[in-house]
Motif scaffolding. Structure first.
Motif, PDB file in Angstrom:
ATOM      1  N   GLU A   1     -42.651  84.021 -92.636  1.00  0.00           N
ATOM      2  CA  GLU A   1     -43.938  83.523 -92.182  1.00  0.00           C
ATOM      3  C   GLU A   1     -44.052  83.616 -90.658  1.00  0.00           C
ATOM      4  O   GLU A   1     -45.107  83.960 -90.125  1.00  0.00           O
ATOM      5  N   PHE A   2     -42.982  83.316 -89.951  1.00  0.00           N
ATOM      6  CA  PHE A   2     -42.994  83.407 -88.496  1.00  0.00           C
ATOM      7  C   PHE A   2     -43.181  84.851 -88.043  1.00  0.00           C
ATOM      8  O   PHE A   2     -43.929  85.123 -87.109  1.00  0.00           O
ATOM      9  N   ALA A   3     -42.505  85.772 -88.704  1.00  0.00           N
ATOM     10  CA  ALA A   3     -42.640  87.187 -88.347  1.00  0.00           C
ATOM     11  C   ALA A   3     -44.070  87.679 -88.584  1.00  0.00           C
ATOM     12  O   ALA A   3     -44.576  88.521 -87.847  1.00  0.00           O
ATOM     13  N   GLY A   4     -44.743  87.157 -89.588  1.00  0.00           N
ATOM     14  CA  GLY A   4     -46.123  87.557 -89.847  1.00  0.00           C
ATOM     15  C   GLY A   4     -47.103  86.945 -88.853  1.00  0.00           C
ATOM     16  O   GLY A   4     -48.142  87.522 -88.559  1.00  0.00           O
ATOM     17  N   PHE A   5     -46.769  85.771 -88.328  1.00  0.00           N
ATOM     18  CA  PHE A   5     -47.650  85.077 -87.397  1.00  0.00           C
ATOM     19  C   PHE A   5     -47.388  85.451 -85.938  1.00  0.00           C
ATOM     20  O   PHE A   5     -48.218  85.217 -85.068  1.00  0.00           O
ATOM     21  N   LEU A   6     -46.251  86.065 -85.656  1.00  0.00           N
ATOM     22  CA  LEU A   6     -45.857  86.403 -84.293  1.00  0.00           C
ATOM     23  C   LEU A   6     -46.858  87.312 -83.569  1.00  0.00           C
ATOM     24  O   LEU A   6     -47.161  87.064 -82.398  1.00  0.00           O
ATOM     25  N   PRO A   7     -47.416  88.349 -84.191  1.00  0.00           N
ATOM     26  CA  PRO A   7     -48.398  89.177 -83.474  1.00  0.00           C
ATOM     27  C   PRO A   7     -49.611  88.382 -82.991  1.00  0.00           C
ATOM     28  O   PRO A   7     -50.106  88.614 -81.894  1.00  0.00           O
ATOM     29  N   PHE A   8     -50.069  87.421 -83.787  1.00  0.00           N
ATOM     30  CA  PHE A   8     -51.200  86.591 -83.359  1.00  0.00           C
ATOM     31  C   PHE A   8     -50.827  85.729 -82.164  1.00  0.00           C
ATOM     32  O   PHE A   8     -51.620  85.570 -81.236  1.00  0.00           O
ATOM     33  N   LEU A   9     -49.632  85.184 -82.167  1.00  0.00           N
ATOM     34  CA  LEU A   9     -49.181  84.380 -81.035  1.00  0.00           C
ATOM     35  C   LEU A   9     -49.074  85.228 -79.767  1.00  0.00           C
ATOM     36  O   LEU A   9     -49.425  84.771 -78.677  1.00  0.00           O
ATOM     37  N   LEU A  10     -48.592  86.443 -79.896  1.00  0.00           N
ATOM     38  CA  LEU A  10     -48.485  87.323 -78.734  1.00  0.00           C
ATOM     39  C   LEU A  10     -49.851  87.686 -78.169  1.00  0.00           C
ATOM     40  O   LEU A  10     -50.043  87.685 -76.946  1.00  0.00           O
ATOM     41  N   VAL A  11     -50.803  87.979 -79.028  1.00  0.00           N
ATOM     42  CA  VAL A  11     -52.151  88.317 -78.562  1.00  0.00           C
ATOM     43  C   VAL A  11     -52.801  87.116 -77.878  1.00  0.00           C
ATOM     44  O   VAL A  11     -53.429  87.259 -76.817  1.00  0.00           O
ATOM     45  N   ILE A  12     -52.641  85.932 -78.428  1.00  0.00           N
ATOM     46  CA  ILE A  12     -53.206  84.730 -77.818  1.00  0.00           C
ATOM     47  C   ILE A  12     -52.547  84.458 -76.470  1.00  0.00           C
ATOM     48  O   ILE A  12     -53.224  84.132 -75.485  1.00  0.00           O
ATOM     49  N   GLY A  13     -51.244  84.627 -76.380  1.00  0.00           N
ATOM     50  CA  GLY A  13     -50.537  84.436 -75.114  1.00  0.00           C
ATOM     51  C   GLY A  13     -50.970  85.449 -74.057  1.00  0.00           C
ATOM     52  O   GLY A  13     -51.192  85.095 -72.898  1.00  0.00           O
ATOM     53  N   MET A  14     -51.104  86.704 -74.449  1.00  0.00           N
ATOM     54  CA  MET A  14     -51.538  87.735 -73.497  1.00  0.00           C
ATOM     55  C   MET A  14     -52.986  87.504 -73.068  1.00  0.00           C
ATOM     56  O   MET A  14     -53.334  87.744 -71.903  1.00  0.00           O
ATOM     57  N   ALA A  15     -53.828  87.027 -73.972  1.00  0.00           N
ATOM     58  CA  ALA A  15     -55.220  86.734 -73.612  1.00  0.00           C
ATOM     59  C   ALA A  15     -55.278  85.583 -72.611  1.00  0.00           C
ATOM     60  O   ALA A  15     -56.089  85.612 -71.676  1.00  0.00           O
ATOM     61  N   ALA A  16     -54.424  84.578 -72.774  1.00  0.00           N
ATOM     62  CA  ALA A  16     -54.391  83.464 -71.824  1.00  0.00           C
ATOM     63  C   ALA A  16     -53.930  83.936 -70.446  1.00  0.00           C
ATOM     64  O   ALA A  16     -54.506  83.538 -69.419  1.00  0.00           O
ATOM     65  N   ILE A  17     -52.931  84.793 -70.411  1.00  0.00           N
ATOM     66  CA  ILE A  17     -52.470  85.345 -69.130  1.00  0.00           C
ATOM     67  C   ILE A  17     -53.561  86.200 -68.498  1.00  0.00           C
ATOM     68  O   ILE A  17     -53.801  86.139 -67.290  1.00  0.00           O
ATOM     69  N   GLN A  18     -54.259  87.008 -69.307  1.00  0.00           N
ATOM     70  CA  GLN A  18     -55.334  87.847 -68.784  1.00  0.00           C
ATOM     71  C   GLN A  18     -56.455  86.996 -68.210  1.00  0.00           C
ATOM     72  O   GLN A  18     -57.012  87.318 -67.160  1.00  0.00           O
ATOM     73  N   LEU A  19     -56.800  85.908 -68.871  1.00  0.00           N
ATOM     74  CA  LEU A  19     -57.832  85.021 -68.366  1.00  0.00           C
ATOM     75  C   LEU A  19     -57.414  84.420 -67.020  1.00  0.00           C
ATOM     76  O   LEU A  19     -58.229  84.295 -66.101  1.00  0.00           O
ATOM     77  N   GLY A  20     -56.144  84.068 -66.893  1.00  0.00           N
ATOM     78  CA  GLY A  20     -55.639  83.577 -65.615  1.00  0.00           C
ATOM     79  C   GLY A  20     -55.712  84.626 -64.528  1.00  0.00           C
ATOM     80  O   GLY A  20     -56.060  84.326 -63.380  1.00  0.00           O
ATOM     81  N   LEU A  21     -55.411  85.870 -64.851  1.00  0.00           N
ATOM     82  CA  LEU A  21     -55.515  86.958 -63.875  1.00  0.00           C
ATOM     83  C   LEU A  21     -56.956  87.190 -63.432  1.00  0.00           C
ATOM     84  O   LEU A  21     -57.213  87.453 -62.248  1.00  0.00           O
ATOM     85  N   VAL A  22     -57.890  87.089 -64.350  1.00  0.00           N
ATOM     86  CA  VAL A  22     -59.299  87.259 -63.992  1.00  0.00           C
ATOM     87  C   VAL A  22     -59.743  86.125 -63.068  1.00  0.00           C
ATOM     88  O   VAL A  22     -60.438  86.349 -62.079  1.00  0.00           O
ATOM     89  N   GLY A  23     -59.314  84.907 -63.362  1.00  0.00           N
ATOM     90  CA  GLY A  23     -59.628  83.786 -62.481  1.00  0.00           C
ATOM     91  C   GLY A  23     -59.023  83.954 -61.102  1.00  0.00           C
ATOM     92  O   GLY A  23     -59.665  83.675 -60.084  1.00  0.00           O
ATOM     93  N   TYR A  24     -57.783  84.410 -61.049  1.00  0.00           N
ATOM     94  CA  TYR A  24     -57.130  84.658 -59.769  1.00  0.00           C
ATOM     95  C   TYR A  24     -57.850  85.759 -58.996  1.00  0.00           C
ATOM     96  O   TYR A  24     -58.055  85.655 -57.786  1.00  0.00           O
ATOM     97  N   GLY A  25     -58.258  86.816 -59.686  1.00  0.00           N
ATOM     98  CA  GLY A  25     -58.988  87.903 -59.045  1.00  0.00           C
ATOM     99  C   GLY A  25     -60.325  87.443 -58.486  1.00  0.00           C
ATOM    100  O   GLY A  25     -60.717  87.833 -57.382  1.00  0.00           O
TER     101      GLY A  25
END
Length: 109
Positions: free
Chosen positions: A3-27
């Motif tokens: 179950e964790f292996a199936g949910f891991l891609p969603f967690l990675l996308v959510i984490g990368m989206a949060a980092i991207q949002l922070g980069l846009v705010g910083y920019g």
């Protein structure tokens, strides 16, 4: 574990989206600071706004001053490019504008 292996891609996308949002705010913050610095430098000494914009923002954002307008007030626009960390995106160009009173203008006295 499966179950964790199936949910891991969603967690990675959510984490990368949060980092991207922070980069846009910083920019956006860096573009605003660069525009204010450019407008202030241009209002004090004609022709120095572009250098002030480039010095006041992070170099990896590639700050580009789009020119400053003169008159009784100086308005400068700066564009920064925020790179994308999420695949399939190209990044974003953010534009910020700042206006300062022109300190070099002769007031007639």
């Amino acid at each position: 574990m499966l179950e964790f292996a199936g949910f891991l891609p969603f967690l990675l996308v959510i984490g990368m989206a949060a980092i991207q949002l922070g980069l846009v705010g910083y920019g956006a913050n860096q573009a605003g600071s660069a525009a204010r610095a450019a407008a202030r430098a241009e209002s004090l000494n004609q022709g120095t706004g572009g250098a002030a914009a480039a010095e006041s923002a992070s170099a990896w954002l590639d700050p580009t001053p789009d020119g400053c307008g003169g008159g009784s007030t100086i308005t400068c626009t700066v564009t920064v490019h925020v790179p994308a960390i999420i695949p399939l995106f190209d990044g974003w160009d953010l534009h910020r504008r700042a206006t300062m009173p022109n300190d070099n203008q002769n007031d007639g006295s």
